[in-house]
Design a protein around this motif. Structure first.
Motif, mmCIF file in Angstrom:
data_model
loop_
_atom_site.group_PDB
_atom_site.id
_atom_site.type_symbol
_atom_site.label_atom_id
_atom_site.label_comp_id
_atom_site.label_asym_id
_atom_site.label_seq_id
_atom_site.Cartn_x
_atom_site.Cartn_y
_atom_site.Cartn_z
ATOM 1 N N ALA A 1 0.825 -1.206 0.000
ATOM 2 C CA ALA A 1 0.000 0.000 0.000
ATOM 3 C C ALA A 1 0.858 1.254 0.000
ATOM 4 C CB ALA A 1 -0.913 0.009 1.228
ATOM 5 N N GLU A 2 0.311 2.289 -0.589
ATOM 6 C CA GLU A 2 0.920 3.612 -0.503
ATOM 7 C C GLU A 2 0.412 4.249 0.785
ATOM 8 O OE1 GLU A 2 0.311 7.787 -2.780
ATOM 9 O OE2 GLU A 2 0.682 6.038 -4.061
ATOM 10 N N ILE A 3 1.309 4.771 1.587
ATOM 11 C CA ILE A 3 0.947 5.343 2.877
ATOM 12 C C ILE A 3 1.074 6.860 2.804
ATOM 13 C CG2 ILE A 3 1.408 5.335 5.361
ATOM 14 C CD1 ILE A 3 0.577 2.575 4.192
ATOM 15 N N GLY A 4 -0.009 7.546 3.143
ATOM 16 C CA GLY A 4 -0.002 9.006 3.112
ATOM 17 C C GLY A 4 0.765 9.613 4.272
ATOM 18 N N ASP A 5 0.960 10.901 4.195
ATOM 19 C CA ASP A 5 1.667 11.633 5.241
ATOM 20 C C ASP A 5 0.912 11.552 6.561
ATOM 21 O OD1 ASP A 5 3.584 12.414 3.403
ATOM 22 O OD2 ASP A 5 2.589 14.340 2.984
ATOM 23 N N ARG A 6 1.653 11.633 7.627
ATOM 24 C CA ARG A 6 1.081 11.639 8.979
ATOM 25 C C ARG A 6 0.380 12.981 9.209
ATOM 26 N NH1 ARG A 6 2.481 8.939 13.950
ATOM 27 N NH2 ARG A 6 1.882 10.237 15.734
ATOM 28 N N TYR A 7 -0.850 12.897 9.714
ATOM 29 C CA TYR A 7 -1.612 14.097 10.087
ATOM 30 C C TYR A 7 -1.733 14.106 11.605
ATOM 31 C CZ TYR A 7 -5.742 16.773 11.388
ATOM 32 O OH TYR A 7 -6.595 17.631 12.005
ATOM 33 N N GLU A 8 -1.432 15.216 12.221
ATOM 34 C CA GLU A 8 -1.593 15.366 13.666
ATOM 35 C C GLU A 8 -2.567 16.505 13.915
ATOM 36 O OE1 GLU A 8 2.063 15.396 15.861
ATOM 37 O OE2 GLU A 8 2.843 13.697 14.730
ATOM 38 N N ARG B 1 -5.985 16.719 20.899
ATOM 39 C CA ARG B 1 -4.621 16.414 21.342
ATOM 40 C C ARG B 1 -4.358 14.904 21.337
ATOM 41 N NH1 ARG B 1 -0.767 19.349 24.518
ATOM 42 N NH2 ARG B 1 0.630 17.891 25.559
ATOM 43 N N GLY B 2 -3.281 14.514 20.678
ATOM 44 C CA GLY B 2 -2.873 13.115 20.627
ATOM 45 C C GLY B 2 -3.402 12.340 19.433
ATOM 46 N N PHE B 3 -4.359 12.928 18.698
ATOM 47 C CA PHE B 3 -4.909 12.231 17.530
ATOM 48 C C PHE B 3 -3.972 12.394 16.342
ATOM 49 C CE2 PHE B 3 -7.097 12.202 13.467
ATOM 50 C CZ PHE B 3 -7.820 11.016 13.533
ATOM 51 N N ALA B 4 -3.687 11.256 15.693
ATOM 52 C CA ALA B 4 -2.891 11.270 14.465
ATOM 53 C C ALA B 4 -3.472 10.227 13.523
ATOM 54 C CB ALA B 4 -1.426 10.976 14.766
ATOM 55 N N SER B 5 -3.288 10.456 12.231
ATOM 56 C CA SER B 5 -3.804 9.490 11.255
ATOM 57 C C SER B 5 -2.951 9.514 9.993
ATOM 58 C CB SER B 5 -5.268 9.776 10.905
ATOM 59 O OG SER B 5 -5.387 10.982 10.161
ATOM 60 N N ARG B 6 -3.113 8.463 9.217
ATOM 61 C CA ARG B 6 -2.495 8.351 7.894
ATOM 62 C C ARG B 6 -3.491 7.623 7.010
ATOM 63 N NH1 ARG B 6 3.865 6.983 8.434
ATOM 64 N NH2 ARG B 6 3.796 7.864 6.365
ATOM 65 N N PHE B 7 -3.473 7.923 5.718
ATOM 66 C CA PHE B 7 -4.329 7.206 4.782
ATOM 67 C C PHE B 7 -3.525 6.129 4.067
ATOM 68 C CE2 PHE B 7 -7.236 10.713 5.376
ATOM 69 C CZ PHE B 7 -8.461 10.076 5.320
ATOM 70 N N ILE C 1 -8.138 3.453 3.319
ATOM 71 C CA ILE C 1 -8.273 3.081 4.724
ATOM 72 C C ILE C 1 -7.555 4.163 5.524
ATOM 73 C CG2 ILE C 1 -7.706 1.385 6.503
ATOM 74 C CD1 ILE C 1 -7.620 -0.719 4.191
ATOM 75 N N GLU C 2 -8.261 4.742 6.483
ATOM 76 C CA GLU C 2 -7.633 5.708 7.370
ATOM 77 C C GLU C 2 -7.247 4.967 8.643
ATOM 78 O OE1 GLU C 2 -8.391 10.061 9.453
ATOM 79 O OE2 GLU C 2 -10.098 8.945 8.677
ATOM 80 N N ILE C 3 -5.974 4.967 8.970
ATOM 81 C CA ILE C 3 -5.532 4.380 10.221
ATOM 82 C C ILE C 3 -5.315 5.525 11.199
ATOM 83 C CG2 ILE C 3 -4.641 2.172 9.378
ATOM 84 C CD1 ILE C 3 -1.898 3.437 9.056
ATOM 85 N N MET C 4 -5.804 5.353 12.433
ATOM 86 C CA MET C 4 -5.839 6.455 13.394
ATOM 87 C C MET C 4 -5.348 5.980 14.753
ATOM 88 S SD MET C 4 -9.722 7.754 12.471
ATOM 89 C CE MET C 4 -10.395 6.361 13.362
ATOM 90 N N GLU C 5 -4.678 6.876 15.466
ATOM 91 C CA GLU C 5 -4.245 6.559 16.827
ATOM 92 C C GLU C 5 -4.547 7.726 17.751
ATOM 93 O OE1 GLU C 5 -0.004 5.887 17.150
ATOM 94 O OE2 GLU C 5 0.458 7.988 16.814
ATOM 95 N N GLY C 6 -4.638 7.417 19.010
ATOM 96 C CA GLY C 6 -4.803 8.402 20.063
ATOM 97 C C GLY C 6 -4.518 7.718 21.385
#
Length: 126
Positions: free
Chosen positions: A26-33, A38-44, A54-59
């Motif tokens: 997969a091609e992974i998009g840039d990290r978004y913060e 606060r603390g949420f980040a995601s990449r497509f 697919i959006e993968i998300m963390e917090g």
């Protein structure tokens, strides 16, 4: 109407990105913060041949996957042939992530079930 993207929580965004890149090329998009949450980040994640992303998300509030609960159960990715299902199954088996060996299911799919490191089930279908 079309599906734009699915979103999956993870406790380790970079490990999840590496998983999708390694297994599905997969091609992974840039990290978004987020500046608002606060603390949420995601990449497509963009898998070749699939229009929806697919959006993968963390917090810091994300907890380990509890197993079967209400909500989305799995995603299914069609790889085009039985031999491709078998190839993916071998790869995931080697890494200890194969949940169900390739088989013909009652609903007519030839599939193998695998899991991502955070527990998301993925059906690999022909």
């Amino acid at each position: 109407m079309k599906l734009a993207h699915l979103a999956l929580w993870t406790q380790d965004l970079e490990a999840a990105a590496a998983f999708w890149k390694s297994y599905f090329d997969a091609e992974i998009g840039d990290r978004y913060e987020s500046r608002n949450r606060r603390g949420f980040a995601s990449r497509f994640v963009q898998i070749r041949g699939i229009e929806a992303r697919i959006e993968i998300m963390e917090g810091p509030w994300v907890t380990p996957h509890p197993g079967e609960t209400s909500g989305w159960a799995h995603i299914a990715l069609s790889v085009g042939s039985k031999s491709q299902v078998d190839t993916f199954a071998d790869l995931f088996r080697h890494d200890g992530l194969l949940v169900s060996e390739p088989r013909k299911t009652g609903d007519g799919y030839y599939e193998a079930v695998v899991r991502s490191p955070e527990g998301t089930l993925i059906e690999i279908v022909e």
